[in-house]
Design a protein around this motif. Structure first.
Motif, PDB file in Angstrom:
ATOM      1  N   PRO A  99       0.886  -1.448   0.334  1.00  0.00           N
ATOM      2  CA  PRO A  99       0.280  -0.077  -0.055  1.00  0.00           C
ATOM      3  C   PRO A  99       0.650   1.289   0.268  1.00  0.00           C
ATOM      4  N   VAL A 122      -6.990  -3.244  -7.605  1.00  0.00           N
ATOM      5  CA  VAL A 122      -7.408  -3.624  -6.858  1.00  0.00           C
ATOM      6  C   VAL A 122      -9.136  -4.172  -5.760  1.00  0.00           C
ATOM      7  N   VAL A 137     -11.170  -4.784  -3.532  1.00  0.00           N
ATOM      8  CA  VAL A 137     -11.637  -4.046  -2.032  1.00  0.00           C
ATOM      9  C   VAL A 137     -13.412  -3.269  -2.035  1.00  0.00           C
ATOM     10  N   HIS A 141     -15.364  -1.170  -1.502  1.00  0.00           N
ATOM     11  CA  HIS A 141     -15.311   0.091  -0.495  1.00  0.00           C
ATOM     12  C   HIS A 141     -16.644   0.384  -0.372  1.00  0.00           C
ATOM     13  N   GLU A 143      -6.231   1.967  -4.180  1.00  0.00           N
ATOM     14  CA  GLU A 143      -7.384   2.404  -4.241  1.00  0.00           C
ATOM     15  C   GLU A 143      -8.360   3.673  -3.844  1.00  0.00           C
ATOM     16  N   SER A 183     -11.379   3.038  -6.715  1.00  0.00           N
ATOM     17  CA  SER A 183     -12.297   2.626  -6.710  1.00  0.00           C
ATOM     18  C   SER A 183     -12.701   3.080  -5.539  1.00  0.00           C
TER      19      SER A 183
END
Length: 477
Positions: free
Chosen positions: A44, A170, A172, A174, A206, A209
């Motif tokens: 990250p 990514v 993830v 959110h 991130e 996203s």
């Protein structure tokens, strides 16, 4: 023939060959430090109170020496140990309230006097050629490559930093953070703490996203909502985060080049010390955003040899960080830099620019170290003496990127806060660029503590206030 015995471990806290243990930062004997762009995608994030040696000089405790006669292998990932006959990039500043990293086990790694010369064969002097089949080549010669291997001098390209490649995807969810952000800005009043808690610690890869999820779930632009709900330097900090590292670089370049005059500091911040992959990404994003060539805008804003120096940087053809550091090439560069500066009346500016814009950080580090050993003056001081103005500032920053990037960034932060008033815009831009790489940010805080004898957080508190202060402090945690 027989070779001289290998040099003993150099520097307090330096490990024995082949027994490297990742360490933090003692003020003396810094362990290796690489630039942020050498991180893997999975990571990250993504840049005095006491006397210090100048850039390029050996840090206290001397340097470890490369054991063997070959150029170093490709550079390891960011923060991993470097194996080179030259000093590693300075760094290694210990975190607060913990024993200093690099404390040697009892009976091992005896400390060396500051500036003690490495106990090895004089630089550039090669041993007698070895005879016999299968013998290793002499000191500094590249290893013999197996059949079908890449040609000598080949170095694998370094991938873009996190946030600089749209292919970095990514997976993830959110939804939660997006809903919290919307709730924080919906209705009367704003929950500034919620904005800081999510955005100041969001990894670079991130950010796209998060913005996309916010748009899909709430049919609103996250950046537009933040811009409407907060103001001033707090707004500047949050929007700098929401642009992500690549678009923030593009935004800063436009600020540096638009209008009358050039913001030289901002131009230096974005373009100096960048990897080839990041530089290409910046140029492409600038073209997409403003429908203009970055090279053309630089030509229109700069002139003469300073213009040519920045065009060299924009060519994105510097040596990759995986390129070997070859002693004979370093010595040739040192001689060329001396011939173009101190050895004549009036510097050959483009010669110096050509060398420093085309070498990797590790090569610049070796050049600076060897120059001072050979001519008894730091390379940085030579540049300050022989150059002036924007070109001087840019060349000094190139050398500092190679010798100690964390210290270079600590000085840049202090420069925004010293004297009357605070250069808030530059403080925000610089801190945002550094905070994407949490490991590097920790190094910068340690370097700041080492040079100025105080915590970076304490310094920021003395210059800022309110939610603006809270946001900056969250970014450096």
């Amino acid at each position: 023939m027989s070779y001289p015995p290998p040099p003993p471990p150099q520097g307090y806290g330096q490990p024995a060959p082949g027994q490297y243990q990742p360490q933090g930062y003692p003020p003396q004997g810094y362990p290796p430090q690489g630039p942020p762009h050498q991180q893997a995608y999975s990571q990250p994030g993504g840049y005095p109170s006491q006397q210090q040696p100048s850039y390029g000089a050996p840090p206290q405790g001397s340097y470890p020496q490369h054991q063997g006669g070959h150029p170093p292998p490709p550079q390891p990932p960011y923060g991993a140990p470097s194996h080179s006959p030259y000093p590693p990039q300075q760094g290694g500043y210990p975190p607060q309230q913990q024993p200093p990293y690099g404390e040697p086990p009892q009976g091992q790694y005896p400390p060396q006097p500051y500036g003690a010369p490495p106990q090895q064969q004089p630089y550039g002097q090669q041993p007698q050629p070895q005879q016999g089949y299968g013998q290793q080549p002499g000191y500094g010669a590249p290893p013999q490559a197996p059949y079908g291997a890449p040609p000598q001098g080949y170095s694998a390209p370094i991938p873009p930093s996190p946030g600089y490649d749209p292919r970095q995807v990514v997976h993830v969810d959110h939804s939660g953070p997006a809903d919290i952000l919307r709730k924080a800005m919906k209705g009367i009043g704003t929950n500034e703490g919620a904005l800081i808690g999510i955005l100041a610690r969001m990894p670079a890869v991130e950010i796209p996203s998060l913005k996309q999820t916010y748009q899909q779930r709430h049919h609103r632009s996250l950046e537009a909502d933040v811009e409407k709900e907060v103001s001033g330097n707090f707004e500047l900090a949050l929007l700098s985060i929401l642009r992500g590292p690549l678009q923030q670089d593009v935004y800063c370049l436009n600020r540096a080049l638009r209008g009358a005059g050039t913001n030289e500091d901002l131009l230096n911040d974005v373009l100096i010390g960048r990897s080839n992959a990041d530089m290409r990404a910046i140029k492409e994003a600038y073209q997409r955003t403003y429908h203009r060539s970055l090279e053309q805008d630089v030509k229109e804003d700069l002139s003469a040899k300073t213009e040519r120096m920045f065009l060299m940087l924009l060519a994105a053809t510097r040596a990759e960080d995986s390129a070997p550091v070859i002693p004979q090439n370093v010595d040739a560069d040192v001689n060329e830099l001396h011939r173009a500066t101190e050895a004549r009346a009036g510097a050959e500016q483009l010669t110096v620019c050509s060398v420093l814009t085309s070498r990797s950080d590790a090569q610049i580090r070796a050049i600076a170290h060897t120059y001072e050993q050979k001519y008894c003056i730091p390379l940085e001081k030579v540049l300050i003496k022989e150059f002036s103005g924007h070109m001087e500032d840019a060349l000094v920053q190139m050398v500092r990127c190679g010798t100690d990037r964390a210290m270079r960034d600590a000085i840049r932060l202090e420069n925004t806060m010293k004297g009357p008033g605070t250069r808030d815009e530059m403080l925000v831009f610089r801190l945002t660029a550094m905070h994407w790489d949490r490991s590097h940010m920790a190094q910068v805080k340690g370097a700041y503590r080492h040079k100025y004898g105080k915590e970076l957080a304490t310094r920021i508190k003395s210059e800022t206030s309110g939610y603006y202060e809270k946001c900056l402090l969250a970014m450096i945690e």
